[in-house]
Design a protein around this motif. Structure first.
Motif, PDB file in Angstrom:
ATOM      1  N   UNK A 145     -89.561 -93.295  81.969  1.00 18.96           N
ATOM      2  CA  UNK A 145     -88.129 -93.536  82.056  1.00 18.96           C
ATOM      3  C   UNK A 145     -87.394 -92.427  81.297  1.00 18.96           C
ATOM      4  N   UNK A 146     -86.076 -92.514  81.257  1.00 15.94           N
ATOM      5  CA  UNK A 146     -85.285 -91.477  80.597  1.00 15.94           C
ATOM      6  C   UNK A 146     -85.568 -91.384  79.104  1.00 15.94           C
ATOM      7  N   UNK A 147     -85.644 -92.528  78.357  1.00 16.50           N
ATOM      8  CA  UNK A 147     -85.987 -92.419  76.929  1.00 16.50           C
ATOM      9  C   UNK A 147     -87.336 -91.728  76.710  1.00 16.50           C
ATOM     10  N   UNK A 176     -92.407-100.593  66.791  1.00 18.10           N
ATOM     11  CA  UNK A 176     -91.064-100.394  66.213  1.00 18.10           C
ATOM     12  C   UNK A 176     -90.673 -98.926  66.139  1.00 18.10           C
ATOM     13  N   UNK A 177     -91.669 -98.085  65.827  1.00 17.79           N
ATOM     14  CA  UNK A 177     -91.361 -96.661  65.714  1.00 17.79           C
ATOM     15  C   UNK A 177     -90.865 -96.104  67.039  1.00 17.79           C
ATOM     16  N   UNK A 178     -91.595 -96.381  68.136  1.00 14.38           N
ATOM     17  CA  UNK A 178     -91.166 -95.859  69.427  1.00 14.38           C
ATOM     18  C   UNK A 178     -89.787 -96.378  69.799  1.00 14.38           C
ATOM     19  N   UNK A 179     -89.549 -97.659  69.543  1.00 12.26           N
ATOM     20  CA  UNK A 179     -88.244 -98.224  69.859  1.00 12.26           C
ATOM     21  C   UNK A 179     -87.138 -97.514  69.085  1.00 12.26           C
ATOM     22  N   UNK A 187     -83.942 -95.062  70.281  1.00 13.88           N
ATOM     23  CA  UNK A 187     -82.568 -95.472  69.999  1.00 13.88           C
ATOM     24  C   UNK A 187     -81.810 -94.513  69.084  1.00 13.88           C
ATOM     25  N   UNK A 188     -82.528 -93.756  68.257  1.00 13.57           N
ATOM     26  CA  UNK A 188     -81.896 -92.931  67.214  1.00 13.57           C
ATOM     27  C   UNK A 188     -82.282 -91.464  67.418  1.00 13.57           C
ATOM     28  N   UNK A 189     -81.447 -90.654  68.091  1.00 14.17           N
ATOM     29  CA  UNK A 189     -81.803 -89.248  68.341  1.00 14.17           C
ATOM     30  C   UNK A 189     -82.061 -88.466  67.057  1.00 14.17           C
ATOM     31  N   UNK A 190     -81.269 -88.757  65.994  1.00 19.42           N
ATOM     32  CA  UNK A 190     -81.486 -88.045  64.739  1.00 19.42           C
ATOM     33  C   UNK A 190     -82.832 -88.372  64.142  1.00 19.42           C
ATOM     34  N   UNK A 191     -83.207 -89.637  64.146  1.00 16.59           N
ATOM     35  CA  UNK A 191     -84.525 -90.037  63.666  1.00 16.59           C
ATOM     36  C   UNK A 191     -85.608 -89.370  64.495  1.00 16.59           C
TER      37      UNK A 191
END
Length: 1005
Positions: free
Chosen positions: A48-50, A88-91, A95-99
């Protein structure tokens, strides 16, 4: 069976599988359904896109494979811990581009921090983007969390803080100086925390001691790197504090070793043999009586770090007067230099060239130069009393102690070298300062530093080129700053039994950049040995000369050339007196000998020519008329044609020395010649800043040589009365664009006497031409001047000499367009002036056709140019930097200008000139070439011509290829008055690229 092999190929485009060479097969397993679930093997695309965004982030890591492996390990650890397939890390990464950017950068650059995140998967949350959109703090603060063993808690807090710093560093959130400051602040915080743990562990009832921890070295200077011993000195207030203070200091060292890095207290008085903790009074007593220069040098970086901070500051304040008087010791300067030599001597030979910290051209070179100047000048200038290298260097520049260009070069070198050191250490969190040799490790390092591949150059090659550039410049400036201001005569060595031993002199020469210090020392011994007046004068001259040689890319060559000249002239009374008393003569001589093999070779043949360096007007080119008269007079003094031509060739050699010396010196600042006109007005000497002046001067010398040699040839060959003979200049000679090693491209033309025998006239003319070529080709110690008549009709298959009528017949019936193009540079050089004018008038309709060119002729010129560009460029040559045939170089511009002349010269007399730049300017003024294109072409042609001349001066032989690195590039850059080889190379490529684009527009118009 085809799908599994195709998927890895798609993944290879993301950079996976480069190190393993598996095309991304391993990555397909880790990313597929049984791994991270980010890749559909059947569709060969992200799920998918993410997932696509995460793959793109991985591809930008320094090592995509390492980043992927470590990400997979962390996710697997999460799954084992929670029993849930969701991560959790992948999620959070989705969700957080900076992270995502920070985590992937760390995983791709540091296997050690990746291992830490595998062991503590939850710690990635320290890199989350804050609710306000800001990145997490990376200032080096400790944030201990949880209860339990305080050492374990401190270790976790240290690693978290280090993780934040590394993430900010790798993603551009912090610059180098901010990163060093954050690492130093983290060291302070760790020392303070360990101090408190150690105090808390003291036996009950023990009074808290007054103990100060003083940071030294890089930590003290606020310039700590990722993995380094942290240098400290422990100071107790009173004797009563010593027992408990020693326990605290010992425990602090142990705790820091468990948590972060070794604490090194070896800089304390008496080193490891002395007590770990001393009182303030004991320290003062030691430094007043026993301390050596290097110990005061170390105190330049002292700074309060932990414990009793007021006590630490009092200790620093009490010692400051001793520090700033240390340079007044007679041995102080030599002590600093000797310490630098000892550091180099202790490097294993196999690591010497790869050491970015201790090796030649490394960080220590910068630090020692700065610290010596700081010790010397900081006594009276308090702005220099900063603990850090970079602040002190900036203060030295601001105070005028270091030149701005030199200071900027050192700043750039320091930043580059420290960045390399940081990346090397961050990879495995190991203390290292050595560039690896393994190809995979070098590729990773280049990528981690941001280098990318460019056409014809890999990222590793780009890294190496920049490294060599910085190291060379750092080494040169280290010698300049560490030795030039206080240079003691290196020449006063073995022969006169003064201060320096041969070994000490050898070390000094090594520091100055001599590749063969033992050989250089032998030259110095030969020059300064004995008690003669000659040796005494040499001993006073050599310090100045050596500093000039040290500034050149090859100091050894400069000293060797000076030895050769001195061997020939050393007993001549005027020679050393001229060098000693002749103002800038000695430094001028050193510069030309060190930078130009061409000049050195000429002076070796004619050492008396160095008298030219003494008079400003002697370094100005002679006018065309003066040269012709002088050369003809020299030939006339001899009846034998060989002797007459030998005298002419000797004069030519002297004129080549004159022009070449002025060329080398024109960018030398105070050493540059400033000749004056007879009326007293200033007139600039020819130099690389005015390449047309150099071309004109050299062409005038060739014209005068041909005229005098022709006179000798005509005197020795019988000819019918009334026979007229002329030499026509072609090519670069005709265009007044000669260089130092150019042949003389010519045509020979004659006109028989009226009513005379045509065959006899032709034979006599051929005899004259052949005699002229023979006389100038006779072996001699002077530089040869080849006479090339290959541009004549029918080339080498045609007759060497033709009559004016035969030329007219040939050009009217048989001439092709390329021959008309060659005639654009034809001009009368010597012989019968009327015949020369008649020849020029005869060829004008050929080279400036009234109707211009037909479409077919224009196509033919373009075809020939393309063929020349394809076939004549030497095999292996780099077309981007080949000055003659390369893109945007001499030939490109000349063909374009000549096409304009052929098309429009018949209608526009302003275009009828043989000089390229004059014709280009006339074309722009007439609206035939866009002024912007004309400017780009002129810039490209001029720079290529400058570089070509500089290459010949530096190498001593013909050469058209500008190298991309090495001593020849450094020599060209120095001769051109530039500072940074990398910046100059970029300028050349940029100028040539623009020139090429402008040329193509003109050719295609």
């Amino acid at each position: 069976m085809s799908r599994p092999t195709r998927a890895p190929g798609r993944l290879a485009r993301y950079g996976f599988g480069t190190a393993d060479g598996d095309g991304g097969a391993r990555a397909a397993d880790l990313l597929g359904p049984d791994g991270l679930g980010l890749w559909r093997p059947d569709e060969q695309e992200p799920v998918d896109e993410p997932a696509a965004e995460l793959l793109a982030a991985l591809s930008r890591a320094a090592d995509p494979d390492l980043a992927l492996r470590q990400l997979h390990r962390i996710v697997e650890t999460e799954r084992r811990t929670t029993g849930d397939t969701a991560s959790p890390l992948l999620a959070d990464l989705h969700a957080d581009p900076g992270l995502r950017r920070r985590v992937i950068a760390v995983l791709g650059a540091s296997s050690a921090l990746g291992d830490h995140l595998v062991a503590h998967p939850e710690h990635y949350q320290a890199l989350r983007t804050a609710p306000d959109g800001l990145a997490p703090s990376a200032e080096g603060r400790l944030e201990p969390a949880g209860d339990g063993n305080p050492v374990a808690v401190l270790r976790a807090a240290y690693r978290l803080a280090l993780l934040r710093i590394a993430a900010a560093d790798l993603t551009g959130g912090r610059g180098l100086e901010q990163t060093m400051a954050a690492l130093s602040a983290l060291a302070d915080a760790t020392l303070a925390a360990a101090y408190e743990i150690a105090v808390d562990e003291l036996a009950e009832g023990t009074e808290r001691p007054r103990l100060a921890v003083v940071a030294m070295g890089k930590c003290g200077g606020g310039e700590l790197n990722y993995v380094s011993d942290v240098d400290v000195i422990f100071v107790a207030a009173e004797d009563a504090d010593l027992p408990a203070a020693t326990l605290v200091a010992t425990r602090l060292i142990h705790i820091c070793g468990l948590v972060a890095w070794p604490v090194d207290a070896a800089l304390r008085p008496e080193g490891n043999r002395g007590p770990l903790v001393r009182t303030l009074a004991s320290h003062l007593a030691y430094y007043r009586r026993w301390a050596r220069t290097w110990e005061f040098q170390a105190l330049l970086k002292a700074r309060p770090a932990a414990g009793d901070l007021p006590l630490a500051q009092e200790w620093i304040d009490q010692l400051a007067p001793l520090v700033w008087r240390a340079a007044e010791r007679p041995e102080a300067v030599e002590d600093v230099r000797a310490m630098r030599r000892r550091i180099i001597d202790h490097i294993p030979p196999k690591e010497l060239e790869r050491e970015i910290k201790r090796g030649p051209g490394g960080l220590r070179d910068i630090e020692f130069a700065v610290q010596l100047l700081q010790l010397v000048h900081g006594r009276g200038d308090e702005t220099l009393r900063a603990p850090g290298t970079l602040p002190t260097l900036r203060a030295l520049v601001a105070g005028g102690y270091v030149g701005r260009a030199d200071g900027e070069a050192l700043l750039r070198g320091y930043r580059f070298l420290r960045s390399v050191e940081h990346r090397l250490q961050l990879q495995a969190l190991r203390r290292t300062h050595t560039v690896p040799t393994e190809p995979a490790a070098l590729r990773w390092l280049a990528a981690a530093l941001g280098f990318t591949a460019t056409p014809g150059r890999s990222a590793v090659e780009s890294f190496r080129a920049e490294w060599v550039t910085h190291a060379t410049e750092v080494r040169r400036l280290h010698a300049k700053l560490l030795y030039r201001p206080l240079l003691e005569s290196v020449a006063r060595v073995p022969a006169d039994g003064l201060r320096l031993t041969p070994e000490a002199a050898r070390h000094r020469l090594e520091i100055l950049g001599f590749a063969d210090p033992a050989g250089a020392l032998r030259h110095l011994q030969a020059l300064t040995g004995g008690v003669s007046r000659t040796a005494a004068i040499q001993r006073t001259l050599l310090p100045v000369l050596l500093s000039e040689f040290a500034d050149a890319p090859e100091p050894d060559r400069g000293l060797l050339n000076y030895r050769k000249v001195s061997d020939k002239l050393g007993s001549t009374p005027w020679y050393l007196r001229l060098l000693r008393d002749g103002g800038p003569v000695a430094r001028r001589l050193a510069r030309v000998l060190a930078l130009s093999r061409y000049v050195a070779d000429l002076l070796a043949r004619d050492p008396e020519a160095l008298r030219l360096l003494a008079e400003e007007n002697e370094l100005a080119p002679r006018s065309r008329e003066v040269l012709r008269e002088g050369f003809l007079a020299a030939a006339a003094r001899h009846t034998d044609p060989v002797e007459a031509t030998s005298a002419v060739r000797a004069l030519r050699r002297r004129e080549l020395v004159r022009v070449a010396c002025a060329d080398v010196l024109c960018r030398a600042g105070a050493l540059a010649p400033t000749p004056t006109r007879p009326d007293g007005a200033n007139r600039p000497a020819p130099g690389l800043s005015d390449v047309t002046a150099v071309g004109t001067a050299l062409s005038d010398v060739t014209d005068a040589t041909l005229a005098a040699a022709l006179r000798a040839a005509q005197a020795s060959q019988p000819a019918p009365a009334g026979l007229r003979f002329a030499v026509i200049g072609m090519g670069r000679l005709g265009g007044y664009e000669s260089n130092y090693l150019s042949d003389a491209d010519v045509l020979f033309v004659y006109d028989p006497p009226a009513g005379g025998n045509e065959s006899a006239a032709s034979a006599a003319a051929h005899a004259i031409a052949e005699e002229l070529r023979r006389l100038l080709g006779v072996p001699a110690p002077d530089p040869p001047l080849g006479v090339d008549a290959d541009l004549r009709p029918e080339g080498r298959q045609g007759p060497l000499v033709r009559s004016l009528a035969a030329y007219a017949q040939y050009y009217a019936r048989w001439s092709r367009v390329w021959e008309a193009q060659a005639l654009l540079r034809a001009r009368f050089v010597c012989g019968d002036a009327d015949l020369g004018a008649e020849f020029e008038a005869m060829i004008d309709p050929v080279r400036y056709p009234a109707e211009g060119l037909t479409r077919e002729q224009v196509v033919e010129i373009r075809r020939i140019k393309a063929r020349v560009e394809t076939e004549r460029l030497p095999r292996g040559a780099d077309p981007a930097t080949h000055t003659k045939l390369g893109r945007g170089g001499l030939a490109d511009v000349e063909w374009a200008v000549q096409l304009v002349q052929l098309r429009h010269g018949g209608a526009n007399p302003a275009l009828r000139g043989t000089r390229t730049l004059d014709a280009l300017a006339a074309a722009a003024e007439a609206g035939l070439v866009d002024p912007a294109d004309a400017a780009e072409m002129a810039a490209g042609w001029s720079l290529a011509a400058q570089v070509r001349n500089a290459l010949m001066l530096v190498r001593g032989r013909a050469g058209d290829q500008l190298p991309r690195h090495g001593v020849e590039l450094a020599g060209v850059v120095r001769l051109l008055g530039r500072d940074d080889p990398g910046e100059f190379l970029d300028e050349y490529l940029r100028t040539a690229r623009r020139s090429r684009a402008a040329t193509e527009r003109v050719l295609d118009a």
